[in-house]
Design an enzyme around this catalytic site. Structure first.
Site, PDB file in Angstrom:
ATOM      1  N   ASP A 183      -6.742  -3.697  12.571  1.00 12.96           N
ATOM      2  CA  ASP A 183      -5.522  -4.492  12.392  1.00 12.96           C
ATOM      3  C   ASP A 183      -4.774  -4.564  13.717  1.00 12.96           C
ATOM      4  O   ASP A 183      -3.610  -4.158  13.813  1.00 12.96           O
ATOM      5  CB  ASP A 183      -4.652  -3.880  11.303  1.00 12.96           C
ATOM      6  N   LYS A 188       4.848   3.207   1.683  1.00 12.63           N
ATOM      7  CA  LYS A 188       6.148   3.080   2.325  1.00 12.63           C
ATOM      8  C   LYS A 188       6.251   4.045   3.501  1.00 12.63           C
ATOM      9  O   LYS A 188       5.577   5.081   3.550  1.00 12.63           O
ATOM     10  CB  LYS A 188       7.278   3.346   1.331  1.00 12.63           C
ATOM     11  N   LYS A 216       4.407   8.564   6.021  1.00 14.57           N
ATOM     12  CA  LYS A 216       3.722   7.448   5.392  1.00 14.57           C
ATOM     13  C   LYS A 216       3.217   7.929   4.039  1.00 14.57           C
ATOM     14  O   LYS A 216       2.407   8.842   3.956  1.00 14.57           O
ATOM     15  CB  LYS A 216       2.550   6.964   6.245  1.00 14.57           C
ATOM     16  N   GLU A 264       0.802  -1.225   0.000  1.00 13.35           N
ATOM     17  CA  GLU A 264       0.000   0.000   0.000  1.00 13.35           C
ATOM     18  C   GLU A 264       0.835   1.275   0.000  1.00 13.35           C
ATOM     19  O   GLU A 264       0.366   2.323  -0.428  1.00 13.35           O
ATOM     20  CB  GLU A 264      -0.933   0.010   1.224  1.00 13.35           C
TER      21      GLU A 264
END
Length: 239
Positions: A141, A24, A38, A22
């Protein structure tokens, strides 16, 4: 860097920390301040306009997650700003922090039964997740790789030499649905059993703390969690 996506300074990249499907993560210097960046990738298989729209929505969702966590008394890295045009989120870089997964693995080497380090961390994890759910925040998550232990010079409010910092809100959303909270707990249980099989009681310790810190629809959430867990076991048995 500003919340509206405008650029107000210069950013100098230091080095790449992690790269996934998605995006780095890398360390950068922004006007003299080290920060974590991000950056979301452009998806070549999408129409450019659709990709831009979806990326903006996801970055804004992460931005809202930081704000909601603050209101819920859940510690996160400080959000410094976003740049929608560059697909970037700028946040505090906690360079002295340890990933909770590594901390548990190292503590387990000293023994797992009634290990105070593990019990104390389980208490902190349960408290943080309980605070998230009591404010209708679904992390999406929950793993010990998405939790940092940031050392403090003086003991934190919990009396521990670290703060538990929640990270990675790419899948986080706001929901009043107790099944979403049950699924969040199930994801955490599976993650702990997979990553920390040497501490099989870890999730039960976390869940005990969770029940103490989240009185918001607790009975319904636990009931839904039991249902989700039963469905997951049935799928595992059937294959």
């Amino acid at each position: 860097m500003a919340g509206n996506g405008s650029k107000t300074g210069t950013v100098t990249t230091e080095g790449l920390l992690q790269q996934g499907a998605e995006g780095k993560l890398y360390v950068a210097d922004y006007n003299g301040t080290r920060c974590l960046v991000k950056e979301r990738f452009m998806k070549k298989y999408r129409h450019p306009d659709l990709d831009k729209q979806l990326t903006r929505q996801r970055i804004k969702a992460e931005q809202r997650a930081f704000e909601r966590c603050k209101a819920a008394n859940v510690i996160t890295p400080k959000l410094l700003g976003v740049d929608l045009s560059e697909r970037k989120i700028y946040m505090e870089y906690l360079d002295r922090a340890t990933v909770a997964k590594r901390y548990i693995d190292e503590a387990a080497l000293e023994g797992t039964k009634n290990n105070p380090k593990i019990c104390q961390l389980a208490e902190e994890i349960g408290r943080s997740v309980g605070n998230l759910h009591s404010h209708n925040i679904i992390h999406g998550d929950l793993t010990t790789s998405n939790m940092l232990l940031d050392p403090v010079s003086d003991a934190s409010e919990s009396g521990l030499p670290y703060r538990l910092v929640m990270i990675d809100f790419g899948l986080t959303f706001h929901s009043f649905n107790v099944e979403d909270m049950g699924v969040d707990l199930y994801v955490l249980e599976r993650a702990l059993l997979s990553a920390h099989s040497q501490v099989p009681e870890l999730f039960e310790l976390v869940l005990q703390s969770y029940k103490e810190h989240n009185t918001h629809k607790l009975t319904e959430i636990i009931s839904k969690f039991d249902e989700v867990r039963a469905r997951g076991r049935k799928r595992t048995m059937i294959g």
